[in-house]
Write a protein that holds these residues in place. Structure first.
Motif, short mmCIF file in Angstrom:
data_model
loop_
_atom_site.label_atom_id
_atom_site.label_comp_id
_atom_site.label_asym_id
_atom_site.label_seq_id
_atom_site.Cartn_x
_atom_site.Cartn_y
_atom_site.Cartn_z
N GLY A 48 39.28 34.31 40.54
CA GLY A 48 39.52 35.73 40.48
C GLY A 48 38.27 36.58 40.39
O GLY A 48 38.29 37.77 40.72
N ALA A 49 37.16 35.99 39.97
CA ALA A 49 35.89 36.72 39.89
C ALA A 49 35.13 36.68 41.21
O ALA A 49 34.02 37.20 41.31
CB ALA A 49 35.03 36.14 38.77
N GLY A 50 35.71 36.03 42.23
CA GLY A 50 35.05 35.94 43.53
C GLY A 50 34.07 34.78 43.65
O GLY A 50 33.36 34.68 44.64
N VAL A 51 34.02 33.90 42.66
CA VAL A 51 33.13 32.74 42.72
C VAL A 51 33.76 31.70 43.64
O VAL A 51 34.91 31.31 43.47
CB VAL A 51 32.89 32.15 41.32
N MET A 52 32.99 31.27 44.66
CA MET A 52 33.49 30.34 45.66
C MET A 52 32.89 28.96 45.45
O MET A 52 31.70 28.82 45.15
CB MET A 52 33.11 30.85 47.05
#
Length: 87
Positions: A48-52
């Protein structure tokens, strides 16, 4: 939509192959998204924090890369046909 014991609502989406693709909660939106390759293996996951994070596969080896750091796990089959994961 599913409501948990705390009365929080969660939504789950699945791929055509019935693999979990996305998880959403009502308050924060996207919690997790997973993409799969043609073999059904997870190849990318976003929180959800955009960490891939990405996963790559080769013979007896899986490479997980997150935040520029890679971790390689190897499956060793040399001991009498028994296998185990090594790092």
């Amino acid at each position: 939509m599913v409501t948990d014991t705390r009365s929080l609502a969660w939504t789950y989406t699945y791929t055509g192959a019935h693999q979990l693709h996305e998880v959403f909660d009502r308050a924060d939106g996207l919690v997790e998204r997973t993409d799969y390759d043609a073999a059904g293996r997870a190849v990318a996951q976003e929180n959800g924090a955009g960490v891939m994070a990405t996963l790559a596969y080769s013979d007896y080896q899986t490479t997980l890369t997150e935040g520029g750091q890679a971790r390689v796990d190897q499956y060793d089959v040399s001991e009498r046909g028994r296998g185990w994961w090594t790092r």
